[in-house]
Design a protein around this motif. Structure first.
Motif, PDB file in Angstrom:
ATOM      1  N   THR A  45     -27.346   3.416  14.659  1.00  0.00           N
ATOM      2  CA  THR A  45     -26.141   3.470  14.846  1.00  0.00           C
ATOM      3  C   THR A  45     -25.323   3.128  13.770  1.00  0.00           C
ATOM      4  O   THR A  45     -25.113   2.902  12.988  1.00  0.00           O
ATOM      5  CB  THR A  45     -26.420   1.392  15.248  1.00  0.00           C
ATOM      6  OG1 THR A  45     -26.676   0.822  13.936  1.00  0.00           O
ATOM      7  CG2 THR A  45     -27.357   1.707  15.985  1.00  0.00           C
ATOM      8  N   GLU A  46     -23.488   2.283  13.993  1.00  0.00           N
ATOM      9  CA  GLU A  46     -22.918   2.529  12.965  1.00  0.00           C
ATOM     10  C   GLU A  46     -23.101   1.033  12.661  1.00  0.00           C
ATOM     11  O   GLU A  46     -23.949  -0.115  13.414  1.00  0.00           O
ATOM     12  CB  GLU A  46     -21.470   1.866  13.760  1.00  0.00           C
ATOM     13  CG  GLU A  46     -20.705   3.469  13.717  1.00  0.00           C
ATOM     14  CD  GLU A  46     -20.915   4.527  12.752  1.00  0.00           C
ATOM     15  OE1 GLU A  46     -20.720   3.997  12.068  1.00  0.00           O
ATOM     16  OE2 GLU A  46     -19.983   5.342  13.386  1.00  0.00           O
ATOM     17  N   PRO A  47     -22.768   0.512  11.345  1.00  0.00           N
ATOM     18  CA  PRO A  47     -23.275  -0.578  11.312  1.00  0.00           C
ATOM     19  C   PRO A  47     -22.050  -1.729  11.634  1.00  0.00           C
ATOM     20  O   PRO A  47     -21.602  -2.462  10.939  1.00  0.00           O
ATOM     21  CB  PRO A  47     -22.928  -0.647   9.357  1.00  0.00           C
ATOM     22  CG  PRO A  47     -22.331   0.231   9.619  1.00  0.00           C
ATOM     23  CD  PRO A  47     -21.751   1.285  10.315  1.00  0.00           C
TER      24      PRO A  47
ATOM     25  N   LYS B 279     -32.821   2.633  -4.552  1.00  0.00           N
ATOM     26  CA  LYS B 279     -32.517   3.858  -3.899  1.00  0.00           C
ATOM     27  C   LYS B 279     -31.598   4.756  -4.893  1.00  0.00           C
ATOM     28  O   LYS B 279     -30.437   5.342  -4.249  1.00  0.00           O
ATOM     29  CB  LYS B 279     -31.678   3.758  -2.481  1.00  0.00           C
ATOM     30  CG  LYS B 279     -32.649   3.508  -1.102  1.00  0.00           C
ATOM     31  CD  LYS B 279     -31.367   4.208   0.647  1.00  0.00           C
ATOM     32  CE  LYS B 279     -32.022   4.178   0.996  1.00  0.00           C
ATOM     33  NZ  LYS B 279     -32.086   5.066   2.417  1.00  0.00           N
TER      34      LYS B 279
ATOM     35  N   ASN C 151     -21.447  -3.763   1.958  1.00  0.00           N
ATOM     36  CA  ASN C 151     -21.727  -3.616   0.092  1.00  0.00           C
ATOM     37  C   ASN C 151     -23.073  -3.159   0.153  1.00  0.00           C
ATOM     38  O   ASN C 151     -23.576  -2.833   1.991  1.00  0.00           O
ATOM     39  CB  ASN C 151     -22.365  -4.746  -0.094  1.00  0.00           C
ATOM     40  CG  ASN C 151     -21.724  -6.068  -0.405  1.00  0.00           C
ATOM     41  OD1 ASN C 151     -20.140  -5.428  -1.080  1.00  0.00           O
ATOM     42  ND2 ASN C 151     -20.848  -7.171  -0.143  1.00  0.00           N
TER      43      ASN C 151
ATOM     44  N   LEU D 180     -29.527   0.499  12.652  1.00  0.00           N
ATOM     45  CA  LEU D 180     -30.363   0.478  12.849  1.00  0.00           C
ATOM     46  C   LEU D 180     -30.466   1.482  12.451  1.00  0.00           C
ATOM     47  O   LEU D 180     -29.680   2.191  13.112  1.00  0.00           O
ATOM     48  CB  LEU D 180     -31.063  -0.046  14.301  1.00  0.00           C
ATOM     49  CG  LEU D 180     -30.750  -1.575  14.550  1.00  0.00           C
ATOM     50  CD1 LEU D 180     -31.273  -2.110  15.684  1.00  0.00           C
ATOM     51  CD2 LEU D 180     -31.922  -2.678  12.993  1.00  0.00           C
TER      52      LEU D 180
ATOM     53  N   LYS E 166     -27.099  -1.861   0.551  1.00  0.00           N
ATOM     54  CA  LYS E 166     -27.829  -1.958   1.677  1.00  0.00           C
ATOM     55  C   LYS E 166     -29.028  -1.862   1.540  1.00  0.00           C
ATOM     56  O   LYS E 166     -29.101  -1.167   0.869  1.00  0.00           O
ATOM     57  CB  LYS E 166     -27.203  -1.552   3.244  1.00  0.00           C
ATOM     58  CG  LYS E 166     -27.719  -0.241   2.799  1.00  0.00           C
ATOM     59  CD  LYS E 166     -27.541   0.415   3.953  1.00  0.00           C
ATOM     60  CE  LYS E 166     -27.570   2.412   4.199  1.00  0.00           C
ATOM     61  NZ  LYS E 166     -28.958   2.609   3.679  1.00  0.00           N
TER      62      LYS E 166
ATOM     63  N   ASN F 121     -31.095  -1.995   8.510  1.00  0.00           N
ATOM     64  CA  ASN F 121     -30.143  -1.481   7.694  1.00  0.00           C
ATOM     65  C   ASN F 121     -29.356  -2.827   7.817  1.00  0.00           C
ATOM     66  O   ASN F 121     -28.676  -3.754   8.025  1.00  0.00           O
ATOM     67  CB  ASN F 121     -29.612  -0.379   7.507  1.00  0.00           C
ATOM     68  CG  ASN F 121     -30.305   0.446   7.549  1.00  0.00           C
ATOM     69  OD1 ASN F 121     -30.675   1.163   6.381  1.00  0.00           O
ATOM     70  ND2 ASN F 121     -30.183   1.594   8.231  1.00  0.00           N
TER      71      ASN F 121
ATOM     72  N   VAL G 296     -24.037  -7.708   7.970  1.00  0.00           N
ATOM     73  CA  VAL G 296     -23.524  -6.207   8.181  1.00  0.00           C
ATOM     74  C   VAL G 296     -25.651  -5.778   8.614  1.00  0.00           C
ATOM     75  O   VAL G 296     -25.691  -5.758   7.322  1.00  0.00           O
ATOM     76  CB  VAL G 296     -23.355  -5.904   7.123  1.00  0.00           C
ATOM     77  CG1 VAL G 296     -22.753  -4.066   7.854  1.00  0.00           C
ATOM     78  CG2 VAL G 296     -22.205  -6.259   7.507  1.00  0.00           C
TER      79      VAL G 296
ATOM     80  N   SER H 256     -26.610  -5.794   5.122  1.00  0.00           N
ATOM     81  CA  SER H 256     -25.980  -5.788   4.024  1.00  0.00           C
ATOM     82  C   SER H 256     -25.761  -7.597   4.332  1.00  0.00           C
ATOM     83  O   SER H 256     -25.767  -7.633   5.323  1.00  0.00           O
ATOM     84  CB  SER H 256     -25.585  -4.864   3.121  1.00  0.00           C
ATOM     85  OG  SER H 256     -24.703  -4.777   4.189  1.00  0.00           O
TER      86      SER H 256
HETATM   87  P1  ADP Z   1     -27.974   6.542   3.931  1.00  0.00           P
HETATM   88  O1  ADP Z   1     -26.624   7.314   3.217  1.00  0.00           O
HETATM   89  O2  ADP Z   1     -28.402   5.182   3.444  1.00  0.00           O
HETATM   90  O3  ADP Z   1     -28.897   6.984   4.990  1.00  0.00           O
HETATM   91  P2  ADP Z   1     -25.951   5.828   6.831  1.00  0.00           P
HETATM   92  O4  ADP Z   1     -24.566   5.627   5.864  1.00  0.00           O
HETATM   93  O5  ADP Z   1     -26.648   7.230   6.814  1.00  0.00           O
HETATM   94  O6  ADP Z   1     -26.859   5.340   4.537  1.00  0.00           O
HETATM   95  O7  ADP Z   1     -26.655   4.861   7.190  1.00  0.00           O
HETATM   96  C1  ADP Z   1     -28.121   4.582   7.886  1.00  0.00           C
HETATM   97  C2  ADP Z   1     -28.025   3.015   8.161  1.00  0.00           C
HETATM   98  O8  ADP Z   1     -27.066   2.495   8.133  1.00  0.00           O
HETATM   99  C3  ADP Z   1     -26.717   3.486   9.465  1.00  0.00           C
HETATM  100  O9  ADP Z   1     -27.513   2.713  10.752  1.00  0.00           O
HETATM  101  C4  ADP Z   1     -26.000   2.379   9.360  1.00  0.00           C
HETATM  102  O10 ADP Z   1     -24.804   2.002  10.193  1.00  0.00           O
HETATM  103  C5  ADP Z   1     -26.582   1.393   8.412  1.00  0.00           C
HETATM  104  N1  ADP Z   1     -25.680   1.164   7.592  1.00  0.00           N
HETATM  105  C6  ADP Z   1     -24.796   1.944   6.436  1.00  0.00           C
HETATM  106  N2  ADP Z   1     -24.377   1.239   5.925  1.00  0.00           N
HETATM  107  C7  ADP Z   1     -24.523   0.116   6.069  1.00  0.00           C
HETATM  108  C8  ADP Z   1     -24.433  -1.205   5.046  1.00  0.00           C
HETATM  109  N3  ADP Z   1     -23.304  -1.979   4.329  1.00  0.00           N
HETATM  110  N4  ADP Z   1     -24.801  -2.518   5.807  1.00  0.00           N
HETATM  111  C9  ADP Z   1     -25.208  -2.279   6.764  1.00  0.00           C
HETATM  112  N5  ADP Z   1     -26.309  -1.287   7.588  1.00  0.00           N
HETATM  113  C10 ADP Z   1     -25.656  -0.903   6.880  1.00  0.00           C
END
Ligand code: ADP
Ligand code: MG
Length: 485
Positions: free
Chosen positions: A161-163, A269, A214, A14, A216, A202, A11, A204
């Motif tokens: 982006t969305e994940p 984190k 999960n 970016l 990340k 990001n 997953v 996972s």
């Molecule tokens: P954070 O709280 O760490 O800033 P966010 O939810 O704001 O996390 O998301 C930041 C970036 O991480 C986004 O691009 C999102 O798509 C990505 N992301 C969020 N959760 C996951 C995951 N479980 N695996 C991979 N990427 C993720």
């Protein structure tokens, strides 16, 4: 790479920072430039002296809106800027001005095509405006680090982006698409080496078919698109190995080491940051009304995707040709002008992708500054397609000459260079009659079915006309003559 195979899938999400092409910083009038002497593009506002007040740069907002409009995002009507607090020596105020609750653009999609031909639309979460930090320089002095605040306050957009990505090559294709758009719309230069486009990835993993997210890992410090892809690949492998060994992935920030092709831990984190966001009281909210939005839309003109589709539909270009041509806005507009003056669309595409682009590369010039006007190139293309000059002569002799004498007409130049093809029947016939008379044995061979002999006669005609016989016409006349014997 086993992310696509086996029990697990990756997953990927970016976060991309793009420096905006504004003349001044996002909250003050300091200049913006790369590679200037340290601390020359600063003022009391960049340095956050007490009592100084920020003012929003309208252009930065417009550029952010353009990106969102191009990607089908919803544009927020009222923009607030928020303070995001953390301490770091490159952040003079002790907080960064960003947008927490009202990102300038919400949602939207980035259409991508990966190297292996996979097409997807990557869902965006948001695009927000923010200011950049300064830069710490650790390698200038032996005993201490130095700080350069030139970059502090430079206007950025962050695209989140969305994940939803599953493959490292999707991340690569996403960045390619973003850079193309950024350059096309004139939002920034998208230059990753100079840091005007930066990407955190990001990553996972989870079991295929599962929908859980999960913990990340966020990977930083990749300085090319290739490195982003490689970093994600190695990170996926690392996580799969961990999980297979019964261990779990910890949520952390890792850095990519391009030489070792691995990621290493920067910081955990586990302790959630509390940035204590709140709206900046010194900046009043900005209202994006219909009139302003329409003005921005009008400035944008046709988007690359629309142009790409139009070139395929209207001019029957291949996807490849349309892609190469719309890769650069000025080249796309140039092509658009050329095809307004010739019906030979495929030839026009070949000329633009071939001779034109190589001249532009050689001259290190943009298409809108190229001396030969699109209408003139169209004339040259028409000469070739009408059989008046050969493609070889047109591309190797006439076109380079036109670049030096852009006000001459291609026809005049072809005449002056003595490159007009002879397709006049009266001029060609005597030459053909002559070669046929000289080679009676070859004529016999032709009659016995050796059709390839025509090439030999063509060669003779070309020799005698010094290459100026129109090949199509000459070929036709030779065959007619042979058949009549
Ligand atoms: P954070 O709280 O760490 O800033 P966010 O939810 O704001 O996390 O998301 C930041 C970036 O991480 C986004 O691009 C999102 O798509 C990505 N992301 C969020 N959760 C996951 C995951 N479980 N695996 C991979 N990427 C993720
Ligand atoms: Mg976040």
């Amino acid at each position: 790479m086993n992310s696509g195979s086996g029990k697990y899938e990756a997953v990927i999400g970016l976060e991309v920072h793009i420096q905006l092409a504004t003349d001044s910083k996002i909250f003050c009038a300091d200049g913006v430039a790369f590679g200037e002497s340290p601390n020359t593009l600063i003022s009391t506002i960049s340095l956050a002296h007490p009592g100084t007040l920020p003012k929003v740069n309208k252009k930065a907002i417009e550029l952010g809106i353009k990106m969102g409009l191009a990607l089908g995002s919803t544009i927020s009507q009222t923009l607030y800027f928020d303070r995001k607090h953390y301490f770091y020596p490159d952040l003079p105020k002790g907080y960064q001005l960003t947008q927490d609750r009202t990102p300038v653009c919400i949602g939207g999609q980035v259409p991508i095509v990966t190297k292996s031909g996979l097409r997807r639309a990557i869902q965006l979460n948001r695009i927000h405006l923010e200011e950049d930090a300064g830069k710490l320089l650790h390698d200038q002095h032996k005993d201490f680090s130095a700080v350069d605040y030139n970059r502090a306050g430079t206007a950025l957009i962050e695209m989140v982006t969305e994940p939803v990505m599953r493959l490292p090559e999707e991340a690569y294709a996403f960045l390619i698409e973003i850079r193309k758009l950024v350059r096309f719309l004139g939002i920034g230069d998208g230059n990753m080496e100079e840091g005007s486009l930066r990407c955190d990835a990001n990553v996972s993993i989870r079991e295929k078919g599962s929908s859980v997210l999960n913990p990340k890992v966020e990977i930083k410090n990749m300085n090319s698109f290739k490195h982003v892809q490689r970093a994600i690949e190695t990170e996926i492998e690392r996580q799969i190995t961990l999980v297979k060994a019964g261990q779990s992935v910890v949520s952390e920030t890792r850095s990519y080491d391009a030489e070792k092709e691995t990621t290493f831990s920067l910081r955990s984190k586990e302790t959630l940051h509390d940035y204590r966001y709140f709206p900046d009281p010194d900046l009043s909210p900005v209202v994006v009304d219909e009139a302003w939005l329409n003005q921005i839309k009008n400035e944008m003109g046709e988007l690359p995707q629309a142009m790409f589709n139009r070139f395929i539909e209207k001019y029957q270009l291949s996807e490849y040709d349309a892609g190469v041509i719309t890769d650069d806005k000025d080249v796309a507009l140039y092509f658009n002008e050329v095809v307004a003056h010739t019906k030979h669309y495929k030839a026009a595409a070949n000329w633009v992708i071939g001779p034109l682009k190589s001249q532009l590369r050689e001259r290190m010039e943009k298409a809108n500054a190229f001396p030969v006007q699109p209408i003139t190139l169209a004339e040259l293309i028409n000469l070739v397609e009408e059989g008046k000059v050969s493609y070889t002569m047109a591309s190797q002799k006439i076109f380079p000459e036109l670049v030096l004498k852009p006000n001459q007409s291609p026809l005049e130049l072809a005449q002056a260079l003595n490159l007009l093809l002879e397709n006049n029947v009266d001029a060609l016939t005597p030459v053909i009659d002559e070669v046929i008379k000289i080679y009676p044995l070859k004529v016999e061979e032709y009659k016995q079915g050796k059709k390839g002999i025509v090439d030999m006669f063509m060669g003779e005609v070309m020799k005698r006309t010094k290459g100026k016989a129109d090949p199509k016409k000459a070929n036709q006349l030779i065959i007619e003559k042979l058949k009549s014997l």
